[in-house]
Every structure is written in structure tokens, then in C-alpha cells.
Design a protein around this motif. Structure first.
Motif, PDB file in Angstrom:
ATOM      1  N   ASN A   1       0.846  -1.198   0.000  1.00  0.00           N
ATOM      2  CA  ASN A   1       0.000   0.000   0.000  1.00  0.00           C
ATOM      3  C   ASN A   1       0.877   1.241   0.000  1.00  0.00           C
ATOM      4  N   LEU A   2       0.837   1.993  -1.083  1.00  0.00           N
ATOM      5  CA  LEU A   2       1.644   3.211  -1.212  1.00  0.00           C
ATOM      6  C   LEU A   2       0.783   4.466  -1.220  1.00  0.00           C
ATOM      7  N   ASP A   3      -0.426   4.395  -0.705  1.00  0.00           N
ATOM      8  CA  ASP A   3      -1.293   5.571  -0.678  1.00  0.00           C
ATOM      9  C   ASP A   3      -0.597   6.737   0.013  1.00  0.00           C
ATOM     10  N   GLY A   4      -0.548   7.873  -0.648  1.00  0.00           N
ATOM     11  CA  GLY A   4       0.061   9.069  -0.089  1.00  0.00           C
ATOM     12  C   GLY A   4       1.517   9.261  -0.427  1.00  0.00           C
ATOM     13  N   VAL A   5       2.189   8.206  -0.889  1.00  0.00           N
ATOM     14  CA  VAL A   5       3.616   8.325  -1.223  1.00  0.00           C
ATOM     15  C   VAL A   5       3.826   9.313  -2.366  1.00  0.00           C
ATOM     16  N   GLU A   6       2.840   9.435  -3.260  1.00  0.00           N
ATOM     17  CA  GLU A   6       2.980  10.353  -4.388  1.00  0.00           C
ATOM     18  C   GLU A   6       3.129  11.804  -3.939  1.00  0.00           C
ATOM     19  N   PHE A   7       2.628  12.133  -2.735  1.00  0.00           N
ATOM     20  CA  PHE A   7       2.769  13.495  -2.221  1.00  0.00           C
ATOM     21  C   PHE A   7       3.965  13.626  -1.281  1.00  0.00           C
ATOM     22  N   LYS A   8       4.342  12.551  -0.611  1.00  0.00           N
ATOM     23  CA  LYS A   8       5.490  12.585   0.290  1.00  0.00           C
ATOM     24  C   LYS A   8       6.807  12.655  -0.479  1.00  0.00           C
ATOM     25  N   SER A   9       6.850  12.044  -1.664  1.00  0.00           N
ATOM     26  CA  SER A   9       8.108  11.962  -2.404  1.00  0.00           C
ATOM     27  C   SER A   9       8.271  13.085  -3.429  1.00  0.00           C
ATOM     28  N   MET A  10       7.283  13.957  -3.519  1.00  0.00           N
ATOM     29  CA  MET A  10       7.369  15.124  -4.400  1.00  0.00           C
ATOM     30  C   MET A  10       6.755  16.300  -3.643  1.00  0.00           C
ATOM     31  N   ALA A  11       7.614  17.061  -2.980  1.00  0.00           N
ATOM     32  CA  ALA A  11       7.144  18.095  -2.057  1.00  0.00           C
ATOM     33  C   ALA A  11       6.363  19.189  -2.771  1.00  0.00           C
ATOM     34  N   SER A  12       5.408  19.752  -2.057  1.00  0.00           N
ATOM     35  CA  SER A  12       4.638  20.878  -2.586  1.00  0.00           C
ATOM     36  C   SER A  12       5.570  22.032  -2.926  1.00  0.00           C
ATOM     37  N   GLY A  13       5.462  22.562  -4.132  1.00  0.00           N
ATOM     38  CA  GLY A  13       6.324  23.646  -4.585  1.00  0.00           C
ATOM     39  C   GLY A  13       7.556  23.188  -5.335  1.00  0.00           C
ATOM     40  N   SER A  14       7.689  21.876  -5.553  1.00  0.00           N
ATOM     41  CA  SER A  14       8.889  21.347  -6.216  1.00  0.00           C
ATOM     42  C   SER A  14       8.997  21.771  -7.670  1.00  0.00           C
ATOM     43  N   HIS A  15       7.894  22.218  -8.258  1.00  0.00           N
ATOM     44  CA  HIS A  15       7.949  22.621  -9.669  1.00  0.00           C
ATOM     45  C   HIS A  15       8.856  23.835  -9.874  1.00  0.00           C
ATOM     46  N   ARG A  16       9.221  24.500  -8.777  1.00  0.00           N
ATOM     47  CA  ARG A  16      10.069  25.691  -8.884  1.00  0.00           C
ATOM     48  C   ARG A  16      11.557  25.353  -8.869  1.00  0.00           C
ATOM     49  N   ILE A  17      11.900  24.089  -8.604  1.00  0.00           N
ATOM     50  CA  ILE A  17      13.313  23.717  -8.500  1.00  0.00           C
ATOM     51  C   ILE A  17      13.625  22.603  -9.489  1.00  0.00           C
ATOM     52  N   THR A  18      14.910  22.356  -9.709  1.00  0.00           N
ATOM     53  CA  THR A  18      15.315  21.344 -10.692  1.00  0.00           C
ATOM     54  C   THR A  18      15.577  19.979 -10.058  1.00  0.00           C
ATOM     55  N   SER A  19      15.967  19.939  -8.781  1.00  0.00           N
ATOM     56  CA  SER A  19      16.238  18.649  -8.138  1.00  0.00           C
ATOM     57  C   SER A  19      16.146  18.798  -6.635  1.00  0.00           C
ATOM     58  N   ASP A  20      15.915  17.671  -5.977  1.00  0.00           N
ATOM     59  CA  ASP A  20      15.803  17.663  -4.517  1.00  0.00           C
ATOM     60  C   ASP A  20      15.848  16.219  -4.042  1.00  0.00           C
ATOM     61  N   PHE A  21      15.995  16.027  -2.739  1.00  0.00           N
ATOM     62  CA  PHE A  21      15.827  14.706  -2.145  1.00  0.00           C
ATOM     63  C   PHE A  21      14.966  14.879  -0.901  1.00  0.00           C
ATOM     64  N   ILE A  22      14.248  13.846  -0.532  1.00  0.00           N
ATOM     65  CA  ILE A  22      13.265  13.952   0.538  1.00  0.00           C
ATOM     66  C   ILE A  22      13.296  12.698   1.401  1.00  0.00           C
ATOM     67  N   TYR A  23      13.455  12.885   2.704  1.00  0.00           N
ATOM     68  CA  TYR A  23      13.216  11.817   3.663  1.00  0.00           C
ATOM     69  C   TYR A  23      11.788  11.978   4.178  1.00  0.00           C
ATOM     70  N   PHE A  24      11.098  10.862   4.404  1.00  0.00           N
ATOM     71  CA  PHE A  24       9.722  10.945   4.881  1.00  0.00           C
ATOM     72  C   PHE A  24       9.351   9.656   5.600  1.00  0.00           C
ATOM     73  N   ARG A  25       8.174   9.662   6.216  1.00  0.00           N
ATOM     74  CA  ARG A  25       7.644   8.457   6.854  1.00  0.00           C
ATOM     75  C   ARG A  25       6.352   8.053   6.183  1.00  0.00           C
ATOM     76  N   LYS A  26       6.194   6.750   6.035  1.00  0.00           N
ATOM     77  CA  LYS A  26       4.965   6.178   5.492  1.00  0.00           C
ATOM     78  C   LYS A  26       4.539   5.075   6.452  1.00  0.00           C
ATOM     79  N   GLY A  27       3.592   5.389   7.335  1.00  0.00           N
ATOM     80  CA  GLY A  27       3.206   4.425   8.354  1.00  0.00           C
ATOM     81  C   GLY A  27       4.390   4.097   9.244  1.00  0.00           C
TER      82      GLY A  27
END
Length: 475
Positions: free
Chosen positions: A122-148
């Protein structure tokens, strides 16, 4: 067949050659045949010896000792004011990749999970955790997050394209999930290469498939897919102690950047972390370096005094959060998280401390005194800066390569915490369990300026001592 090696595993599934072939990482030489044969014939039994527990280590990590004979576990001294003491031991965590996935931004549907393994996760919500809000303004990034109960690391990239359907930009993230965040750093470079690969050749998943087959976790049938930390041992018997061995890739060093960014305010953060407050760090993208600040915040609470923190809420690093995480945060007693969404500032019921840039603030009236630096805070920061300058001098003049800033900073706060809890332990076990102004000064605190901090500390950790300072008494 996927070839495995002992070198950095993140390159083993790479299909894109490095830009400079002369700088390509070479695998180490194969050991002699007799060594490989002997190693294959040996079976090392890994058994837990004695447990340590970091306030930032997640409870699902599998950590064992490679000792072939199990030594007796250290017993508990029931006469100590803080019970449930165990001994520290070396830990080893294993690779436990439970999922690999690709997230894309669709101009009609928004963020979507484009591909993933295994197919039953179950990956529900991962699509938003792995692509931060506002990322369209930058060229690259990395993100640590929790899923359950899992932790994730995703690498994001944004590539301009001549496509009206994609509105001139193609954005994707490639990420992984694991029961522990402490080893995710190993795959940072692999994920960075793979997200570029997906941008240039969408739909080619063979390196990711090979990666997953090689590194997928073998999880026990516990019913919830979790990896237990220490079977048959309870969390109450574990000493939350050393900082997690999360390696960082920030060029100048994670902790040193963190200290320099906040300056003297680091002493304010230290108190809030030690009190297990709920902390939200706001920053616009990129969010990767802010995820490191989450980790660094958690490190401020380290102590090597046995059993300290057993009775307090675990300080949980949530890393990046968005509005989809609000319901999960509502039930948390203590955490540190970061976000790119300004709306969190208005959700005051979710946090105790809000950090915007270097501005640390709290809407809770009883925490207001902790926002003000006192003389003892400034003196501690002066000593920290002085030790850092001495270290830099030894590195430059004496060519001392054995020490680094990360260790210096982490040990500085650990020793500071040790002094506080050691004093409290001794006073709690004395015939007259009362803290005086001299005790407070011996802990490196200000008898007046740190009064409210001390009262909160005694309450949070359940330490039964009185506090007498300048004829004012509380217990």
C-alpha cells in the motif's frame, strides 16, 4: 541475474555510465579463493547481546551483534533512581528495502505513483510525500519521509521538455521504503541516477527491478509487515542512548551547517528537544537539507546515561510532512518534522514549536520563557564555538584527521545532557532529594533563567526531586 558486490551497493544496478569514465568507482579486488571458500563454509550466528536505544532510532530497525557466543545480559540495578538499565553494545542494521517506486507529475491528474514493487504494498500518499509541494520551482531535490511504520527516501528531478501535453516540464521522483532510515543514505546516488534515467527514458524499470530483487526485505509474518527491533524484549528495557548512524551527503557536514544556521538559537532548540516537544520546521523547497535539520534536532537529545528517557515519549523524526499527514500528527506526543506548506503554521493544535527560517517561536504561554537566551545559554554556545575553533585549528595546523565537527557537536550535547541527568540521578537517590542553586549551576544551567525549563524537565521525565532556588520552592 543481478551481480552483487561488497562495494557501495547503490551503483550495482546502474545502467547509465558515469559522466567521466576515469572517475568510475572500481569494485574492490576479489579475496583469495581459499578465503571465499572458508567464508562460505562458516555460519555466523547473530544474536542480540545488550540493547541501546536512541531517542531518534525507530523501533522497527533490526540490529544485532555478530558475537558467536552470547554473553550474559547486563542485569538491572534496582537500587538506582532510574531503573531498567541495560548496557550499550555494537549494533548492526541490515538492508531492508520493502518497496521501490516511481512517482510522476501528470498535468491532468497531479501526482501519481507510476510504477512500484512489490505489487501488493500500500503506497497511498507516497505520491505526495516523495514530491514536495512547490517542487515545480526547483530542478532537483531529495526527501526523507515516513509512510506508516516505514521510512522513505526519494530523489526528485525536473527536466524541461518540448511537450505541450507536459506543459514544458517533466517531473518525477524515484524512491524506496525501509523499516529504518539510518541506511537509506547508501542509495542516494543510485536514486539520483535513476530519476534522471526515468526522465530521459520513461518506462524503463529494469534497474529498479534488479535493485528490488537484490535488496528486498525478508519480513517476518507478524501480520503487520513490521520488522521487530528485538524479539521478546520490551521497549521499557531498552536504553535510548546514542545518535543513529545516519550518514549524510551534505558537502559541508550536516551538524556543522545546522549549528551555524541557528547560531545561539541552538540552545533554545536543545531545550525543546530535551522536553520532547512537537516541532515543525517550515521551509520552501528544496526540502532535502531541512530533512537533515530534523535529524540534527533529534541528535540534541542524545545521552549515554542508562535508562534516561525510558518513561518519556519517543522523539520521532517524521522528516517531510504535508497536509495528508495531519491526522497522523494529531496523535503524536513528540516529533520533529519539516514541511513546505505554510498552512501548518495555522494548525497550532499540531505543534508546540514552529520554526520559520531561524525564527523559533511557540504559541504556548508556558514555553515562552524558554525562547529567551540566558547567560548560561550564551556561555554554553561560547564554549561550543571555542571547541569548534580548536578543532579546526588542529585539523589545519596539526593535520589531525581523526576528529570531525559532527562528532564534536554530537558529543558536546551528549555530555551536556549527561551532566544534567547524572546530577538529577544523584540528587534523586540522596537522603535529601532537593535541587539547590549550586546543583543547577553544576548542570550548566541558570538558576533563575532555566527555572521553568527545569520544572518541565522534572515533570516530563518523572524525576521526583524538589527545587529550591532563592527561597522559592517547588517539587
Amino acid at each position: 541475474m543481478v551481480e552483487q558486490s561488497d562495494r557501495a551497493p547503490l551503483l550495482d544496478w546502474e545502467e547509465i555510465p558515469p559522466p567521466d569514465q576515469n572517475q568510475a568507482v572500481q569494485p574492490p579486488p576479489e579475496p583469495p579463493q581459499e578465503e571465499r571458500t572458508a567464508a562460505a563454509g562458516r555460519r555466523v550466528t547473530a544474536v542480540p547481546t545488550a540493547v541501546t536505544y536512541s531517542p531518534t532510532r525507530n523501533v522497527t530497525a533490526v540490529v544485532v551483534s555478530r558475537d558467536r557466543t552470547r554473553p550474559d545480559l547486563v542485569g538491572i540495578d534496582r537500587n538506582l533512581p532510574f531503573p531498567n538499565i541495560t548496557a550499550r553494545a555494537d549494533w548492526e542494521e541490515k538492508d531492508q528495502i520493502v518497496s521501490v517506486f516511481v512517482v510522476t507529475f501528470d498535468t491532468r491528474c497531479g501526482n501519481l505513483v507510476e510504477w512500484f514493487l512489490p505489487h501488493d504494498i500500500n503506497l497511498d500518499g507516497v505520491e505526495f510525500k516523495s514530491m514536495a509541494s512547490g517542487s515545480h520551482r526547483i530542478t532537483s531535490d531529495f526527501i526523507y519521509f515516513r509512510k506508516g511504520n516505514y521510512f522513505g527516501l526519494a530523489c526528485f528531478a525536473n527536466m524541461p521538455v518540448e511537450s505541450e501535453l507536459e506543459r514544458g516540464a517533466r517531473m518525477k521522483s524515484v524512491g524506496i521504503l525501509s523499516p529504518s532510515y539510518t541506511l537509506l543514505y547508501r542509495y542516494m546516488h543510485f536514486l539520483e541516477n535513476q530519476v534522471r534515467h526515468q526522465l530521459q527514458w520513461p518506462g524503463q524499470y529494469s534497474p529498479l527491478e534488479a535493485f528490488y530483487e537484490d535488496k528486498k526485505a525478508v519480513l517476518p509474518p507478524t501480520g503487520n509487515g513490521l520488522v521487530p527491533s528485538c524479539p521478546s524484549w520490551t521497549a521499557a528495557s531498552i536504553n535510548r542512548c546514542m545518535h543513529p548512524e545516519m550518514k549524510i551527503t551534505h558537502p559541508a557536514g550536516c551538524m556543522s551547517q545546522f549549528i551555524q544556521f541557528f547560531g545561539e538559537q541552538i540552545m533554545v532548540l536543545w531545550k525543546f528537544v530535551l522536553l520532547r516537544k512537537r516541532i515543525v520546521i517550515f521551509s520552501p523547497p528544496p526540502i532535502g537539507v531541512v530533512c537533515y535539520r530534523v535529524y540534527c534536532c533529534c541528535c540534541l537529545a542524545n545521552t549515554s546515561i542508562p535508562a534516561v528517557g525510558v518513561s518519556v515519549p519517543e522523539l520521532r523524526p517524521f522528516f517531510y510532512v504535508n497536509i495528508a499527514d495531519i491526522s497522523a500528527l494529531e496523535t503524536e506526543l513528540s516529533y520533529v518534522a519539516c514541511t513546505t506548506e505554510k498552512i501548518f503554521e495555522d494548525k497550532k493544535e499540531l505543534y508546540d514549536v514552529y520554526i520559520d527560517n531561524q525564527n523559533v517561536k511557540s504559541h504556548r504561554s508556558h514555553l515562552q520563557p524558554l525562547l529567551r537566551l540566558n547567560a548560561a545559554d550564551k556561555e554554553k554556545y561560547r564554549k561550543l564555538s571555542e571547541q569548534r575553533q580548536m578543532l579546526l585549528y588542529s585539523q589545519e595546523v596539526e593535520q589531525d584527521c581523526t576528529s570531525n565537527e559532527e562528532d564534536l557537536f554530537i558529543l558536546f550535547f551528549m555530555e551536556m545532557n549527561n551532566r544534567i541527568f547524572q546530577t538529577l540521578s544523584e540528587v534523586a537517590g540522596s537522603a535529601e532529594p532537593t535541587l539547590t542553586a549550586d546543583h543547577v549551576r553544576a548542570m550548566g544551567l541558570d538558576p533563575q533563567g532555566d527555572r521553568s525549563f527545569l520544572l518541565d524537565l522534572l515533570d516530563v521525565y518523572g524525576i521526583d526531586v524538589g527545587l529550591v532556588i532563592d527561597n522559592l520552592c517547588c517539587s
